[in-house]
Design a protein around this motif. Sequence first.
Motif: not given
Length: 256
Positions: A172-181, A193-196
């Motif tokens: 889930d791209d949204a989850d990846n963004a929240f993890i980075v945040l 590192v974020a996967l798209v």
Amino acid sequence: MITLLLTSTYGALYFGDGFNPKITSLLTAFYYAIETMSTVGYGDIVPVSEPARLFTISVIVSGITVFATSATSVLGPVVHSGFERLVKGNSKKMDRTNHFIICGLSSLAVNTIKQLTERKQPITVIVSPRIQQVAKDQLEGLDVVVGDYSDGCILTQAGVMNAKAVLALSDDDADNAFIVLSAIELASSARTVALVNESKNINKVKSVNPDIVISPQQFASDILARLLNGESIDSDSIVASLLHSVQGLSEKEIKK
């Protein structure tokens, strides 16, 4: 149990005349106490007087209560531990320092875990309870934290403050963004590192400022378009495609 055993033994000896046959020795009284406490009741010694019968009833009730409580106290933690291992699997604990935290269990995450494991790199994997149940075999022998990987408390438990990098590799791209945040909010020095998964979300994921953004879909589509267009595929073109799909790394780092 010891108090009840002593009370039952000397009580049986005290009320010995009320039994058939009579209890006259300490050994016989001890035997009857064990027999009654455990509710075996062979019937070889029978209470015949009212005091002996009331005494026997009290021993039976006390014996059931004490044995049930003791079994719960002793076996309860053993059963709970076994159930916990059954649910969580056999995970390996490690010193979470200078390690890689991998969030999610996408195809890229699974292959990254395999490659880092082969290179003897320490890894902590964060997965949701649902995924953990489904992928028990894949997580066997790994250091696993079960929970919401975008939760700061879970990241802290996984050792984010001492990690080399946090890899947001969920489906889930949204989850990846929240993890980075979450990693950035914790002021961790670990690289992010974020996967798209879908190329249309690349700008949204980039907006949270991860150190590296990976878009396998964009890389694959670029290579496929080159092949279908009859363009030559050499090392320079591959590096160019990688630079386009893996943002945050230099050409030198990719070639290395």
